[in-house]
Design a protein around this motif. Structure first.
Motif, PDB file in Angstrom:
ATOM      1  N   GLY A 186       0.823  -1.205   0.000  1.00 12.70           N
ATOM      2  CA  GLY A 186       0.000   0.000   0.000  1.00 12.70           C
ATOM      3  C   GLY A 186       0.851   1.247   0.000  1.00 12.70           C
ATOM      4  O   GLY A 186       0.390   2.326   0.334  1.00 12.70           O
ATOM      5  N   VAL A 197      -5.856  -3.303  -7.271  1.00 17.16           N
ATOM      6  CA  VAL A 197      -4.611  -3.560  -6.562  1.00 17.16           C
ATOM      7  C   VAL A 197      -4.501  -5.038  -6.199  1.00 17.16           C
ATOM      8  O   VAL A 197      -5.464  -5.657  -5.799  1.00 17.16           O
ATOM      9  CB  VAL A 197      -4.561  -2.688  -5.299  1.00 17.16           C
ATOM     10  CG1 VAL A 197      -3.370  -3.044  -4.461  1.00 17.16           C
ATOM     11  CG2 VAL A 197      -4.499  -1.232  -5.702  1.00 17.16           C
ATOM     12  N   PRO A 210     -15.432   0.991  -8.322  1.00 18.67           N
ATOM     13  CA  PRO A 210     -14.567   1.899  -7.554  1.00 18.67           C
ATOM     14  C   PRO A 210     -13.218   1.295  -7.194  1.00 18.67           C
ATOM     15  O   PRO A 210     -12.263   2.024  -6.992  1.00 18.67           O
ATOM     16  CB  PRO A 210     -15.385   2.185  -6.304  1.00 18.67           C
ATOM     17  CG  PRO A 210     -16.771   1.843  -6.649  1.00 18.67           C
ATOM     18  CD  PRO A 210     -16.709   0.770  -7.665  1.00 18.67           C
ATOM     19  N   ARG A 259      -9.782  -7.087  -8.044  1.00 22.41           N
ATOM     20  CA  ARG A 259      -9.023  -6.827  -6.826  1.00 22.41           C
ATOM     21  C   ARG A 259      -9.144  -8.014  -5.901  1.00 22.41           C
ATOM     22  O   ARG A 259     -10.098  -8.753  -5.948  1.00 22.41           O
ATOM     23  CB  ARG A 259      -9.431  -5.524  -6.189  1.00 22.41           C
ATOM     24  CG  ARG A 259     -10.423  -5.610  -5.072  1.00 22.41           C
ATOM     25  CD  ARG A 259     -10.509  -4.293  -4.356  1.00 22.41           C
ATOM     26  NE  ARG A 259      -9.324  -4.063  -3.547  1.00 22.41           N
ATOM     27  CZ  ARG A 259      -9.037  -2.892  -3.004  1.00 22.41           C
ATOM     28  NH1 ARG A 259      -9.783  -1.861  -3.243  1.00 22.41           N
ATOM     29  NH2 ARG A 259      -7.984  -2.748  -2.248  1.00 22.41           N
ATOM     30  N   LEU A 278     -11.739  -3.750   6.810  1.00 14.75           N
ATOM     31  CA  LEU A 278     -12.460  -2.503   6.561  1.00 14.75           C
ATOM     32  C   LEU A 278     -11.526  -1.308   6.633  1.00 14.75           C
ATOM     33  O   LEU A 278     -11.255  -0.668   5.635  1.00 14.75           O
ATOM     34  CB  LEU A 278     -13.598  -2.360   7.562  1.00 14.75           C
ATOM     35  CG  LEU A 278     -14.523  -1.180   7.331  1.00 14.75           C
ATOM     36  CD1 LEU A 278     -15.134  -1.241   5.948  1.00 14.75           C
ATOM     37  CD2 LEU A 278     -15.625  -1.181   8.367  1.00 14.75           C
ATOM     38  N   ASP A 279     -10.987  -1.030   7.781  1.00 15.05           N
ATOM     39  CA  ASP A 279     -10.173   0.190   7.886  1.00 15.05           C
ATOM     40  C   ASP A 279      -8.704  -0.095   7.682  1.00 15.05           C
ATOM     41  O   ASP A 279      -8.223  -1.093   8.118  1.00 15.05           O
ATOM     42  CB  ASP A 279     -10.387   0.840   9.242  1.00 15.05           C
ATOM     43  CG  ASP A 279     -11.258   2.053   9.091  1.00 15.05           C
ATOM     44  OD1 ASP A 279     -11.840   2.482  10.086  1.00 15.05           O
ATOM     45  OD2 ASP A 279     -11.355   2.564   7.956  1.00 15.05           O
TER      46      ASP A 279
END
Lengths: 297, 351
Positions: A31, A240, A285, A290, A296-297
């Motif tokens: 990331g 990604v 989106p 992917r 989630l976060d």
């Protein structure tokens, strides 16, 4: 005419893919946005230039063979640089992706300026090996060997990368970390090590991309910035963490932009392609393909 | 209370600058204040909301171009602007025509960047595209606009941009008095925007913004719609950049695609980072300090400047993520601690 455009599109796509594939690894795995990716490309390009100069001066009879050596050496040098970068800088910023973007951009400025100080600001030309001159005449169109070579190079790299990621232990470790980092760490994978060598591989691939770009034209300190934004668009479009997504994204953008460019102009094409990307992201989106995770976060 | 006095002092010093700075220095400071306006906007979206935009050069540029179109038309006195004649354009393009009116130009300098930012942010934030993805998309916007502005040379003046202006509202741009008035205008706008943004960020909205920065999904679970907030602040900061661009072109007399490219856009982020992204006053100071350093170093050591800029990015991010404001705050905290420490000791003595 259609075949011409098609081939051009594929060629542009293959160049984008070559650049984006390294990004897909570093971005997909950690990331981390590596803004210095373009400059790692430049490092590869200048490595090729230096090797070509050495061959031209010391072994003129086999000057055409420099390219065979240039590809692995640009991989190694860029990979080494990337490895050092990960060890010294990026590993401190894993939890702050936006900051890592800025820091790597700083690195890219430093690398650019260093290249300018060593090689001078004007572009330098690398004489392509003579065995890549000319092209194949087919269906009334010309397919230059250089572009065909890049296309093949990309396909070979994608093939080997795929084999590496799915069939070797080291590669599968990379995949495991990509999918679920804490779980991979729990199962005994040394994630810092995986980070370091996958970042090195991604950087090395950038070096190869730079080496290939020397076939297409003169190179300069800012060569990376030309391509980097497009390469990031490829990664965003492709999604990604999946090689296939990056491939489809690269060839998609390559083909669409050459066709739009042909029917309008280069500047309008840039606008249209960008609007298309935004429009596409309305539909998907997270990009074409992917990795599915439940985090989630 | 202390802090507020500091702000008053700072802005008073800015307003009095024409009395103690030379004309050259004043024009530099005026330029830096325009950049400070942009930096306040960036602090609002980045430091407070966690949106890193690499596209503020475009909003700044759009604002500047809108103003420059009016200035160019006024300078050509009813004729075609010179660069259009050189590119063989016979008639003024339709979208240039309204810019003959200054009010239209000023309104457009604010409205166009806001609109573009609103569109971009709505279509990305709506789909929960966040973080680095948004940063990269905003950078792509820069590339698109720069190629567009260079490519459409007959409408935008190409790489040279728009320059050679003479008057604004009939006042000569080269006269010192006009420059001082423009400087005051810039300082006033900066003060206004600072006060306004401070109100925003210290109120309820500011709390929501910080919550979005720290945990967007939780904000969503609490029943807020982060998209609305993010689109709003992003467009607002684009509006700031547009205003700054318009003021910039009035004082500098030149706008070209080079000033809205990738590097200037990211430099804007660095101003806020150096000054302290979470602090509005820090961002203002960052813009002024960085640009002072730049104008000094890039003139004397152009080679060194880029190396230094790159190193600064790395150092700030790694070691001083809170920037100058963070350093100041931690110093102040130490001072307060010492003070309290003494008080405690004193109390001990008494008892």
């Amino acid at each position: 005419m259609l075949i011409d455009q098609l081939f051009n599109g594929l060629s542009v796509g293959s160049i984008l893919l070559l650049i984006a594939i390294g990004l897909a690894i570093t971005f997909g795995l950690m990331g981390v946005i590596n803004m210095a990716h373009g400059e790692l490309m430049m490092v590869g390009a200048y490595t090729t230039y230096v090797i070509q100069q050495i061959f031209a001066h010391h072994a003129p009879q086999s000057a055409g063979m420099y390219f065979v050596i240039a590809i692995p050496s640009s991989f190694l040098i860029a990979a080494l640089l990337g490895w050092g970068l990960e060890k010294s800088l990026i590993r401190h910023l894993y939890h702050r992706p936006l900051d890592s973007l800025l820091a790597t951009w700083g690195i890219s400025l430093i690398l650019q300026q260093t290249a300018r100080l060593i090689f001078g600001a004007p572009n330098v030309a690398v004489v392509p090996p003579s065995w890549l001159d000319g092209g194949i005449h087919l269906f009334g169109a010309v397919f230059p060997y250089k572009r065909l070579f890049i296309l093949c190079l990309v396909l070979v790299i994608v093939f080997f990368l795929y084999m590496y990621l799915t069939k070797t232990r080291a590669g599968r470790r990379i995949q495991a970390v990509t999918m679920n980092r804490p779980m991979a760490a729990c199962l005994g994978i040394a994630t810092p090590k995986v980070d370091a060598y996958s970042f090195a591989i991604g950087s090395g691939l950038a070096g190869v991309a730079g080496c290939a770009l020397t076939l297409l034209g003169p190179i300069g300190p800012t060569i990376g910035t030309y391509y980097i934004v497009d390469a990031f668009m490829v990664v965003i479009l492709g999604g990604v963490g999946k090689l296939a997504g990056t491939m489809v994204g690269a060839f998609g953008i390559g083909l669409i932009s050459t066709f739009v460019e042909y029917s309008t102009s280069a500047t309008i094409a840039k606008v249209i392609v960008f609007v298309l990307i935004i429009a596409f992201l309305q539909w998907k989106p997270s990009g074409l393909l992917r990795l599915r995770t439940r985090s989630l976060d | 209370m202390n802090k507020r006095w500091g702000y008053w002092l700072f802005f008073a010093a800015l307003f009095l600058a024409p009395f103690y700075l030379t004309e050259f220095r004043l024009s530099l400071l005026g330029k830096f204040l325009c950049f400070a306006i942009v930096a306040v906007g960036i602090s609002l979206i980045w430091g407070h909301t966690g949106i890193l935009s690499l596209g503020h050069g475009v909003y700044f540029g759009l604002g500047a171009y809108c103003m420059a179109m009016y200035l160019k038309l006024e300078a050509s006195r009813g004729h075609l602007p010179d660069f259009m004649e050189w590119s063989g354009v016979r008639e003024l393009p339709w979208f240039w025509k309204p810019f003959a009116h200054p009010m239209v130009a000023i309104a457009a300098a604010i409205a166009l960047p806001t609109l573009l930012a609103a569109l971009l942010s709505y279509f990305t934030f709506k789909n929960r595209i966040q973080g680095v993805y948004f940063s990269l998309l905003s950078q792509a916007v820069v590339v698109v606009f720069v190629t567009l502005f260079i490519g459409k040379q007959e409408w935008t003046g190409g790489t040279n941009g728009l320059t050679n202006f003479s008057t604004v509202f009939g006042f000569s741009l080269s006269s010192p008095l006009t420059q001082i008035v423009l400087y005051w205008l810039t300082a006033a706008v900066l003060a206004l925007i600072f006060v306004m943004t401070r109100r925003l960020t210290t109120g309820r909205l500011g709390k929501v913004l910080i919550a979005i920065r720290d945990a967007e999904n939780r904000v969503r679970f609490l029943g807020f719609n982060p998209t609305v907030y993010k689109v709003f602040v992003y467009s607002l900061s684009a509006a700031f950049a547009g205003v700054a661009g318009a003021l910039f072109v009035l004082q500098v007399g030149l706008i070209s695609p080079e000033m809205m490219g990738i590097i200037p856009s990211i430099e804007m982020v660095l101003w806020a980072a150096v000054g302290g992204r979470h602090s509005l006053m820090g961002a203002i100071m960052g813009a002024i300090v960085m640009n002072t350093a730049k104008s000094f170093l890039s003139e004397n050591y152009p080679d060194l400047w880029l190396l230094l800029l790159g190193a600064l990015f790395v150092v700030v991010v790694l070691f001083v993520p809170k920037g100058l404001a963070g350093i100041y705050e931690s110093l102040a905290a130490v001072r307060i601690k010492e003070k309290r420490g003494h008080e405690c000791e004193a109390r001990v003595d008494v008892s």
